[in-house]
Structures are given as C-alpha cells and as structure tokens.
Design a protein around this motif. Structure first.
Motif, PDB file in Angstrom:
ATOM      1  N   LYS A  98       0.947  -1.156  -0.081  1.00  0.00           N
ATOM      2  CA  LYS A  98       0.181   0.050  -0.039  1.00  0.00           C
ATOM      3  C   LYS A  98       0.882   1.235   0.007  1.00  0.00           C
ATOM      4  N   GLY A  99       0.619   2.205  -0.801  1.00  0.00           N
ATOM      5  CA  GLY A  99       1.426   3.412  -0.937  1.00  0.00           C
ATOM      6  C   GLY A  99       2.554   3.529  -2.341  1.00  0.00           C
ATOM      7  N   SER A 100       2.608   2.236  -2.749  1.00  0.00           N
ATOM      8  CA  SER A 100       3.687   2.127  -3.996  1.00  0.00           C
ATOM      9  C   SER A 100       3.061   2.738  -5.044  1.00  0.00           C
ATOM     10  N   LYS A 101       3.825   3.596  -5.662  1.00  0.00           N
ATOM     11  CA  LYS A 101       3.594   3.990  -6.844  1.00  0.00           C
ATOM     12  C   LYS A 101       4.014   3.336  -8.430  1.00  0.00           C
ATOM     13  N   VAL A 102       2.937   2.851  -9.074  1.00  0.00           N
ATOM     14  CA  VAL A 102       3.121   1.861  -9.931  1.00  0.00           C
ATOM     15  C   VAL A 102       2.833   2.513 -11.399  1.00  0.00           C
ATOM     16  N   LEU A 103       3.252   2.031 -12.551  1.00  0.00           N
ATOM     17  CA  LEU A 103       2.864   2.319 -13.875  1.00  0.00           C
ATOM     18  C   LEU A 103       2.269   0.892 -14.316  1.00  0.00           C
ATOM     19  N   LEU A 104       1.126   1.146 -14.871  1.00  0.00           N
ATOM     20  CA  LEU A 104       0.299  -0.014 -15.336  1.00  0.00           C
ATOM     21  C   LEU A 104       0.577  -0.033 -16.571  1.00  0.00           C
ATOM     22  N   ASN A 105       0.292  -1.430 -17.226  1.00  0.00           N
ATOM     23  CA  ASN A 105       0.666  -1.607 -18.615  1.00  0.00           C
ATOM     24  C   ASN A 105      -0.216  -0.836 -19.512  1.00  0.00           C
ATOM     25  N   SER A 106      -1.276  -0.178 -19.191  1.00  0.00           N
ATOM     26  CA  SER A 106      -2.041   0.713 -19.805  1.00  0.00           C
ATOM     27  C   SER A 106      -1.443   2.057 -20.193  1.00  0.00           C
ATOM     28  N   GLY A 107      -0.388   2.406 -19.317  1.00  0.00           N
ATOM     29  CA  GLY A 107       0.354   3.494 -19.287  1.00  0.00           C
ATOM     30  C   GLY A 107      -0.155   4.485 -18.484  1.00  0.00           C
ATOM     31  N   VAL A 108      -0.636   4.095 -17.475  1.00  0.00           N
ATOM     32  CA  VAL A 108      -1.359   4.857 -16.629  1.00  0.00           C
ATOM     33  C   VAL A 108      -0.661   4.937 -15.176  1.00  0.00           C
ATOM     34  N   TYR A 109      -0.341   5.947 -14.469  1.00  0.00           N
ATOM     35  CA  TYR A 109       0.314   5.824 -13.258  1.00  0.00           C
ATOM     36  C   TYR A 109      -0.595   5.798 -12.312  1.00  0.00           C
ATOM     37  N   GLY A 110      -0.101   5.253 -10.923  1.00  0.00           N
ATOM     38  CA  GLY A 110      -1.318   5.284  -9.997  1.00  0.00           C
ATOM     39  C   GLY A 110      -0.712   4.757  -8.610  1.00  0.00           C
ATOM     40  N   LYS A 111      -1.352   5.058  -7.530  1.00  0.00           N
ATOM     41  CA  LYS A 111      -0.795   4.780  -6.325  1.00  0.00           C
ATOM     42  C   LYS A 111      -1.641   3.416  -5.724  1.00  0.00           C
ATOM     43  N   VAL A 112      -0.892   2.609  -5.199  1.00  0.00           N
ATOM     44  CA  VAL A 112      -1.877   1.415  -4.701  1.00  0.00           C
ATOM     45  C   VAL A 112      -2.456   1.627  -3.428  1.00  0.00           C
ATOM     46  N   SER A 113      -3.792   1.574  -3.312  1.00  0.00           N
ATOM     47  CA  SER A 113      -4.374   2.001  -2.102  1.00  0.00           C
ATOM     48  C   SER A 113      -4.965   0.506  -1.291  1.00  0.00           C
ATOM     49  N   GLU A 114      -4.814  -0.582  -1.980  1.00  0.00           N
ATOM     50  CA  GLU A 114      -5.260  -1.694  -1.377  1.00  0.00           C
ATOM     51  C   GLU A 114      -4.666  -2.923  -2.220  1.00  0.00           C
ATOM     52  N   VAL A 115      -3.867  -3.952  -1.308  1.00  0.00           N
ATOM     53  CA  VAL A 115      -3.416  -5.145  -1.820  1.00  0.00           C
ATOM     54  C   VAL A 115      -4.199  -6.316  -1.631  1.00  0.00           C
ATOM     55  N   ARG A 116      -4.779  -6.918  -2.571  1.00  0.00           N
ATOM     56  CA  ARG A 116      -5.442  -8.324  -2.436  1.00  0.00           C
ATOM     57  C   ARG A 116      -4.615  -9.335  -3.043  1.00  0.00           C
ATOM     58  N   GLU A 117      -5.185 -10.536  -2.944  1.00  0.00           N
ATOM     59  CA  GLU A 117      -4.453 -11.883  -3.249  1.00  0.00           C
ATOM     60  C   GLU A 117      -3.815 -11.819  -4.671  1.00  0.00           C
ATOM     61  N   ASN A 118      -4.857 -11.261  -5.788  1.00  0.00           N
ATOM     62  CA  ASN A 118      -4.406 -11.600  -7.167  1.00  0.00           C
ATOM     63  C   ASN A 118      -4.461 -10.223  -7.750  1.00  0.00           C
ATOM     64  N   GLU A 119      -4.924  -9.038  -7.137  1.00  0.00           N
ATOM     65  CA  GLU A 119      -5.218  -7.796  -7.548  1.00  0.00           C
ATOM     66  C   GLU A 119      -4.736  -6.633  -6.939  1.00  0.00           C
ATOM     67  N   PHE A 120      -4.777  -5.802  -7.230  1.00  0.00           N
ATOM     68  CA  PHE A 120      -4.577  -4.238  -6.419  1.00  0.00           C
ATOM     69  C   PHE A 120      -5.834  -3.513  -6.817  1.00  0.00           C
ATOM     70  N   LEU A 121      -5.767  -2.509  -5.908  1.00  0.00           N
ATOM     71  CA  LEU A 121      -6.871  -1.470  -5.856  1.00  0.00           C
ATOM     72  C   LEU A 121      -5.892  -0.137  -6.026  1.00  0.00           C
ATOM     73  N   VAL A 122      -5.667   0.519  -7.389  1.00  0.00           N
ATOM     74  CA  VAL A 122      -5.035   1.430  -7.585  1.00  0.00           C
ATOM     75  C   VAL A 122      -5.611   2.918  -7.789  1.00  0.00           C
TER      76      VAL A 122
END
Length: 151
Positions: A98-122
């Motif tokens: 939570k709090g990591s800044k990520v670049l998605l494959n679509s080219g969109v930057y975001g900040k992880v707000s929740e980490v789940r088992e197989n997915e992230f809420l960005v």
C-alpha cells in the motif's frame, strides 16, 4: 533481445555448416587427357573410390551430433534467461505494498491503495480507483515504499 537474435543467427550459421554436404572431389581432367593422348586406356571404375560399407563413420556421427548439442545448449540458455526474468518480475510484484507508485501496462500511473491476493486497487486520480490484476502492473516507480513494506 539483440543477444538472442545474434545467438540464433550464430546457431543457424553453425548448423548450416554442419549439415552442408561434402562436395565430391573432382577428377583431375589434365591427367585423364594426358593418359588418353599417350594411348593409354583408363577404366572409369578404377578411378572411383569403392563405396564404403559398414555404416556411419565417426566423422559422420560428429556431424549429426554437433547440431543436436547446439540446440540443447540454446534451449538451456533461453529457458534460464526466461526463468530469471519471470522470477525477477514475480519478486517485483510481491514487493508492492500500500502506497507504492506503479505504472500500469495501459500507461497510467497510480498509487496502490489496497493489496489483495491476485489484484490491486490503484488510485489513478483523486477519488478514482481502479481494480487491476497483478499482471497489469508494468513497473514499480516508487521503490522506497515497496522496500519499506518488504522489511
């Protein structure tokens, strides 16, 4: 990627040399002309080497074995490098917290707000959150947050 294509070109070149047919030795035309001029009769059967009997020789086995060895070595090199890349990517995805800044494959930057088992809420904008599968993350931009979460 350039290394792999160069290695493939090298392999194809070596394999082509190994599979190339040996040219038959040409008869010396000057010698046959001289003997014919001298009135000698020559038999074409005596000039030709006798056909080999008994199967493959060591040289022929080596010609068949070299491409097989090259193929095995190339498969080993490619699988090892792919395995390392997959392992490195999996480690990167596992370090996302939570709090990591990520670049998605679509080219969109975001900040992880929740980490789940197989997915992230960005969170990609203020109050705009998207659900992203783990493989949808291209890179982690903020390594500091990821490293703090891993410790």
């Amino acid at each position: 990627m350039k290394f792999k294509s160069m290695l493939l070109a090298l392999f194809l070149g070596v394999a082509g040399v190994c599979f190339a047919a040996d040219p038959a030795p040409a008869a010396a035309p000057a010698q046959t002309e001289m003997s014919a001029a001298a009135g000698e009769t020559t038999s074409s059967d005596s000039e030709k080497p006798a056909p080999k009997k008994g199967g493959n020789t060591a040289g022929q086995w080596m010609q068949m074995l070299m491409p097989i060895i090259l193929i095995v070595v190339m498969i080993f090199i490619f699988s090892r490098s792919n395995k390392k890349q997959q392992q490195k990517r999996q480690e990167m995805l596992d370090r996302i917290v939570k709090g990591s800044k990520v670049l998605l494959n679509s080219g969109v930057y975001g900040k992880v707000s929740e980490v789940r088992e197989n997915e992230f809420l960005v969170e990609i904008a203020e109050n705009v959150k998207v659900l992203v599968v783990k493989n949808g993350v291209a890179t982690v931009e903020d390594e500091d947050a990821a490293n703090k979460g891993a410790k």
